[in-house]
Design an enzyme around this catalytic site. Sequence first.
Site, PDB file in Angstrom:
ATOM      1  N   ASN A  10       0.872  -1.184   0.000  1.00 41.65           N
ATOM      2  CA  ASN A  10       0.000   0.000   0.000  1.00 41.65           C
ATOM      3  C   ASN A  10       0.903   1.227   0.000  1.00 41.65           C
ATOM      4  O   ASN A  10       1.483   1.571   1.023  1.00 41.65           O
ATOM      5  CB  ASN A  10      -0.885  -0.043   1.258  1.00 41.65           C
ATOM      6  N   LYS A  12       0.104   4.242  -0.266  1.00 43.57           N
ATOM      7  CA  LYS A  12      -0.567   5.418   0.316  1.00 43.57           C
ATOM      8  C   LYS A  12      -0.383   6.636  -0.602  1.00 43.57           C
ATOM      9  O   LYS A  12      -0.382   6.484  -1.825  1.00 43.57           O
ATOM     10  CB  LYS A  12      -0.049   5.691   1.732  1.00 43.57           C
ATOM     11  N   HIS A  96      -9.615   0.752   4.929  1.00 48.61           N
ATOM     12  CA  HIS A  96      -8.342   1.019   5.616  1.00 48.61           C
ATOM     13  C   HIS A  96      -8.591   1.969   6.791  1.00 48.61           C
ATOM     14  O   HIS A  96      -9.399   2.889   6.691  1.00 48.61           O
ATOM     15  CB  HIS A  96      -7.338   1.629   4.626  1.00 48.61           C
ATOM     16  N   GLU A  98      -6.975   4.384   7.907  1.00 41.30           N
ATOM     17  CA  GLU A  98      -6.755   5.816   7.621  1.00 41.30           C
ATOM     18  C   GLU A  98      -7.993   6.423   6.976  1.00 41.30           C
ATOM     19  O   GLU A  98      -8.322   7.583   7.198  1.00 41.30           O
ATOM     20  CB  GLU A  98      -5.505   5.990   6.743  1.00 41.30           C
ATOM     21  N   GLU A 168      -5.434  -5.305  10.512  1.00 38.41           N
ATOM     22  CA  GLU A 168      -4.464  -4.243  10.747  1.00 38.41           C
ATOM     23  C   GLU A 168      -4.780  -3.533  12.059  1.00 38.41           C
ATOM     24  O   GLU A 168      -5.589  -2.586  12.081  1.00 38.41           O
ATOM     25  CB  GLU A 168      -4.513  -3.231   9.603  1.00 38.41           C
ATOM     26  N   GLY A 174       2.098   2.127  10.824  1.00 37.02           N
ATOM     27  CA  GLY A 174       3.000   3.265  10.690  1.00 37.02           C
ATOM     28  C   GLY A 174       3.645   3.685  11.995  1.00 37.02           C
ATOM     29  O   GLY A 174       4.227   4.765  12.091  1.00 37.02           O
ATOM     30  N   SER A 214       3.245  -2.223  10.383  1.00 35.63           N
ATOM     31  CA  SER A 214       4.704  -2.195  10.565  1.00 35.63           C
ATOM     32  C   SER A 214       5.374  -3.523  10.234  1.00 35.63           C
ATOM     33  O   SER A 214       6.307  -3.943  10.923  1.00 35.63           O
ATOM     34  CB  SER A 214       5.059  -1.739  11.986  1.00 35.63           C
TER      35      SER A 214
HETATM   36  C1  PEP Z   1      -0.877  -0.016   5.885  1.00 38.83           C
HETATM   37  O1  PEP Z   1      -0.887   1.116   5.437  1.00 38.83           O
HETATM   38  O2  PEP Z   1      -1.775  -0.795   5.547  1.00 38.83           O
HETATM   39  C2  PEP Z   1       0.189  -0.410   6.791  1.00 38.83           C
HETATM   40  C3  PEP Z   1       0.122  -1.578   7.360  1.00 38.83           C
HETATM   41  O3  PEP Z   1       1.211   0.497   6.979  1.00 38.83           O
HETATM   42  P1  PEP Z   1       2.634   0.200   7.703  1.00 38.83           P
HETATM   43  O4  PEP Z   1       3.170  -1.077   7.137  1.00 38.83           O
HETATM   44  O5  PEP Z   1       3.487   1.382   7.362  1.00 38.83           O
HETATM   45  O6  PEP Z   1       2.362   0.077   9.163  1.00 38.83           O
END
Ligand code: PEP
Length: 253
Positions: A10, A12, A96, A98, A168, A174, A214
Amino acid sequence: MARTKFVAGNWKMYTTSAAAKALAAGVREKLAGESQVTVALCPPFPWLTLVAETVKGSPIAVGAQDVFPEEQGAFTGEVNAEMLLDAGCRYVIVGHSERRTVIGENDDLINRKVRHALKAGLSVIFCIGETLAERDKNNTEAVLDNQLTWGLKGVPSDQVERLVVAYEPVWAIGTGRTATAAQAQQVHVFIRWRFSQLFSNAAGQALVIQYGGSVKPDNAAELMSQPDVDGALVGGASLKADSFVAIVKAANP
Ligand code: PEP
């Protein structure tokens, strides 16, 4: 049951067109010969066609990060599922955290997006996860149950096979904080059980459940060695070809 591991990047709201092209080309080159793992790249909307062209002829798939649940019309700024298919997408990320928190998407809108994308023929990476406060109050399963129940309401049984769930935990996205492999495994078992209840035992057994939050080259192998962790949705570490490819390779030790 043997499920094919699935690793998606992803991106972003990162990359320029040149960076997107170089990143997709780098992933393609470094993954040449890798065919045991399903791989998808999810760039920002403007680079979808460019990335699709860059990976054309390879097993790498392309996904979008969002979709709007209408056929066409006066919806300024929005993009529907047909447009994504036309641009070369096979996947779309929906729900997601976000988008749930920053943009304010609720379960009803997310559910409309899921059904719209599936109906058009896309596969959906459906994201769910609890906040730290919810986990600390022992509400993780209740939150996930709600997100699954409302987000997947009304999905026809013949489209369920095009659903992927990404667990997630919001506190791990992040932040550099990752769920332990045991924590991820425990939650994935719950998700599979609830998905089986909502659809069927066979659908639950076939469901690919990614972990996201992460994921990095140094924790990917342990996470994905868990029996119910079927891959990863990768944010930050997907922005460098080397680290993303290392995660894909960790899915297939
Ligand atoms: C994501 O955006 O779905 C995500 C898991 O980000 P990160 O790996 O940076 O935590």
